[in-house]
Each structure stands twice: as structure tokens, then as C-alpha cells.
Design a protein around this motif. Structure first.
Motif, PDB file in Angstrom:
ATOM      1  N   UNK A 103       0.608  -1.108   0.195  1.00 49.33           N
ATOM      2  CA  UNK A 103       0.076   0.040  -0.070  1.00 49.33           C
ATOM      3  C   UNK A 103       0.813   1.096   0.198  1.00 49.33           C
ATOM      4  N   UNK A 104       2.148   1.147  -0.366  1.00 51.28           N
ATOM      5  CA  UNK A 104       2.807   2.181  -0.626  1.00 51.28           C
ATOM      6  C   UNK A 104       2.276   3.380  -1.454  1.00 51.28           C
ATOM      7  N   UNK A 105       2.126   4.702  -1.140  1.00 55.02           N
ATOM      8  CA  UNK A 105       1.259   5.653  -1.789  1.00 55.02           C
ATOM      9  C   UNK A 105       2.185   6.210  -3.058  1.00 55.02           C
ATOM     10  N   UNK A 106       3.506   6.337  -2.990  1.00 54.12           N
ATOM     11  CA  UNK A 106       4.171   6.857  -4.057  1.00 54.12           C
ATOM     12  C   UNK A 106       5.549   6.326  -4.166  1.00 54.12           C
ATOM     13  N   UNK A 107       5.975   6.118  -5.465  1.00 54.49           N
ATOM     14  CA  UNK A 107       7.386   5.438  -5.836  1.00 54.49           C
ATOM     15  C   UNK A 107       8.151   6.663  -6.562  1.00 54.49           C
ATOM     16  N   UNK A 108       9.362   7.016  -6.470  1.00 57.42           N
ATOM     17  CA  UNK A 108      10.046   7.829  -6.899  1.00 57.42           C
ATOM     18  C   UNK A 108      11.315   6.808  -7.549  1.00 57.42           C
ATOM     19  N   UNK A 109      11.589   6.701  -8.816  1.00 52.48           N
ATOM     20  CA  UNK A 109      12.565   5.944  -9.222  1.00 52.48           C
ATOM     21  C   UNK A 109      13.745   6.754  -9.808  1.00 52.48           C
ATOM     22  N   UNK A 110      14.864   6.703  -9.412  1.00 53.40           N
ATOM     23  CA  UNK A 110      16.309   7.443  -9.722  1.00 53.40           C
ATOM     24  C   UNK A 110      16.696   6.679 -10.734  1.00 53.40           C
ATOM     25  N   UNK A 111      16.757   7.249 -12.124  1.00 49.78           N
ATOM     26  CA  UNK A 111      17.260   6.688 -13.337  1.00 49.78           C
ATOM     27  C   UNK A 111      18.472   7.483 -13.811  1.00 49.78           C
ATOM     28  N   UNK A 112      18.594   7.824 -15.004  1.00 51.91           N
ATOM     29  CA  UNK A 112      19.680   8.270 -15.611  1.00 51.91           C
ATOM     30  C   UNK A 112      19.487   9.071 -16.971  1.00 51.91           C
ATOM     31  N   UNK A 113      20.167   9.947 -17.411  1.00 51.18           N
ATOM     32  CA  UNK A 113      20.414  10.285 -18.707  1.00 51.18           C
ATOM     33  C   UNK A 113      20.819   9.392 -19.756  1.00 51.18           C
ATOM     34  N   UNK A 114      21.321   8.237 -19.279  1.00 53.20           N
ATOM     35  CA  UNK A 114      21.643   7.366 -20.065  1.00 53.20           C
ATOM     36  C   UNK A 114      20.577   6.531 -20.769  1.00 53.20           C
ATOM     37  N   UNK A 115      19.496   6.608 -20.217  1.00 52.20           N
ATOM     38  CA  UNK A 115      18.120   5.902 -20.515  1.00 52.20           C
ATOM     39  C   UNK A 115      17.339   6.859 -21.355  1.00 52.20           C
ATOM     40  N   UNK A 116      17.288   6.524 -22.622  1.00 47.48           N
ATOM     41  CA  UNK A 116      16.696   7.269 -23.715  1.00 47.48           C
ATOM     42  C   UNK A 116      16.218   6.388 -24.647  1.00 47.48           C
ATOM     43  N   UNK A 117      15.136   6.569 -25.307  1.00 54.87           N
ATOM     44  CA  UNK A 117      14.901   5.601 -26.542  1.00 54.87           C
ATOM     45  C   UNK A 117      16.160   5.500 -27.545  1.00 54.87           C
ATOM     46  N   UNK A 118      16.472   4.157 -27.991  1.00 62.38           N
ATOM     47  CA  UNK A 118      17.512   3.864 -28.984  1.00 62.38           C
ATOM     48  C   UNK A 118      19.023   3.967 -28.278  1.00 62.38           C
TER      49      UNK A 118
END
Length: 244
Positions: A103-118
Motif C-alpha cells: 500500500x505504498x502511496x508513491x514511488x520515486x525511481x532514480x534513473x539516468x540520462x543514459x536512459x532514452x529511446x535508442x
């Protein structure tokens, strides 16, 4: 816009003893929010902590009474094969599933600028898949730039260490993508602001300066700040790739 920190939340951070995770913990504590940890060695954490290994089954009970889950943990140990995606992507999905059950209300995921389409790197592709999982869970994704400041770590820490140690500093040659910087304290405060919002929309945010730095300019700046004179040697990226 900046949000006040009056609405305190119960937050849990994966990788809370890491470079960014520790900064987030300090930012949350400074405004009175609880900051529990999900880490490999909970006995080494100053506060409430539970054992967590990315890729393993997550007991939803350790997320009970959690308002916000901030997922910073990432594993580089599996190498570049299928295990890399199994540990990081499937492990992240297991974490998000446990958060939903708890029942966690919110998730914040720390990604990277390395993640992008292609994107072609395993790191970027895996982060991108985790982004999709976070957004499907109604969470928020943050793509930081090159994080710097504080104790230093990662790529910036490596550049800083090399600049401080070597009289001749190798820098990547050629027309490469610039480095978009993000100070660790600014990033931690931005994340802290988000935890205080009750109606935080599902979205992807890029947290980085708009002006890019070349690796040579960055190394030159670091050298100047420490009062050292350095010679910078351009190295073809192919040579660096072969060495890695």
C-alpha cells in the motif's frame, strides 16, 4: 515549483548508504521526515533499516506504513549478460510489486540520462525498462545529470581523483556528448520536495543543468579549484573502450 516541507512523510530509500542515497537521507532528516533504509547491511545504518538485495524476493512487510519509496539501488556486479537485466530490471519490478502489496502511496525511481529511446548501453536500456515499470506503477521518474559534490562518486569522482593524482590527465577526444551536471545536494532537495506533495502526477523529470561541460573543461575546472597545473592528453574513445 518548490514545495514546502511541512507535510512530513514516512520514506524508505533503497541504497540509502550510497552516494546519492545518503544525501537523500540527510535532506529528509533535515526537514523532519523519517528516512528508513533498504540496504545489504542494515546493521551499518544509523536508523531504521531492513536487509534488501536487489534481485531477491522482497517481503511487503518491510514496506508497511511507508508513504514514499525512493529507489536508488543499482547493481553493477552481474556484468553485462542476462543476469544484469535479471537483477536490476526484474529486481526492481519485484520491489515495485511488494510496494503495491504494502500500500505504498508513491514511488520515486532514480534513473539516468543514459536512459532514452535508442540507447545502446546495457545500463541505459535497463534503466529505461525500470522507468517504464515505475510509470506503470503510477510513480515518478527522475533522470539526473552527472551528479557531483559532497564526497564524490561515480564518473565525477573518477575524473576528480585522476585530476588530483595524475600530472598528465587523459580526456576523451572527439565530438562527444557534453556532461550535464547536477549537484548532489540540489538533487536530494528536489527529491525531498517531491515527497511532500500529496498529488504528485506520474511523470518523468530531467534534473540537470542546461549547459553541458566537456570532459576536458570539467577536469580543467577541478584542477583550477585545487590549485594544480595539469596537462590534458586527448585519448580516442575507441582506445578507452578497448581498455574497458
Amino acid at each position: 515549483p518548490p514545495i514546502g516541507w511541512g507535510d512530513m512523510k514516512n520514506c524508505t530509500i533503497t541504497g540509502a548508504n550510497g552516494y546519492l542515497g545518503n544525501a537523500i537521507v540527510e535532506a529528509l532528516r533535515s526537514v523532519g521526515s523519517t528516512a528508513a533504509a533498504l540496504i545489504r547491511g542494515p546493521e551499518n545504518f544509523d536508523g531504521v533499516a531492513h536487509r534488501f538485495v536487489l534481485g531477491e524476493v522482497v517481503d511487503p512487510k518491510i514496506l508497511s506504513d511507508v508513504d514514499v519509496l525512493i529507489h536508488c539501488a543499482w547493481s553493477f556486479s552481474p556484468g553485462a549478460g542476462e543476469d544484469y537485466f535479471k537483477v536490476n530490471v526484474e529486481g526492481t519490478q519485484k520491489l515495485f510489486d511488494a510496494a503495491k502489496q504494502a500500500g505504498v502511496k508513491r514511488i520515486i525511481f532514480i534513473s539516468s540520462m543514459s536512459a532514452h529511446p535508442g540507447c545502446r548501453s546495457n545500463y541505459g536500456r535497463a534503466k529505461l525498462e525500470c522507468e517504464e515499470a515505475a510509470l506503470k506503477s503510477g510513480g515518478v521518474v527522475i533522470r539526473p545529470g552527472l551528479v557531483w559534490g559532497g564526497a564524490g562518486s561515480g564518473l565525477y569522482g573518477a575524473i576528480e581523483a585522476a585530476t588530483g593524482r595524475l600530472p598528465v590527465v587523459p580526456v576523451l577526444a572527439g565530438d562527444l556528448h557534453g556532461l550535464y551536471m547536477c549537484h548532489v545536494e540540489d538533487l536530494a532537495k528536489f527529491i525531498c520536495d517531491m515527497t511532500g506533495q500529496d498529488d504528485l502526477p506520474t511523470a518523468l523529470h530531467v534534473a540537470a543543468d542546461k549547459i553541458p561541460w566537456s570532459m576536458r573543461d570539467l577536469a580543467s575546472y577541478i584542477a583550477a579549484m585545487t590549485g594544480k597545473t595539469r596537462i590534458f592528453l586527448p585519448v580516442p574513445w575507441q582506445l578507452v573502450w578497448f581498455g574497458l
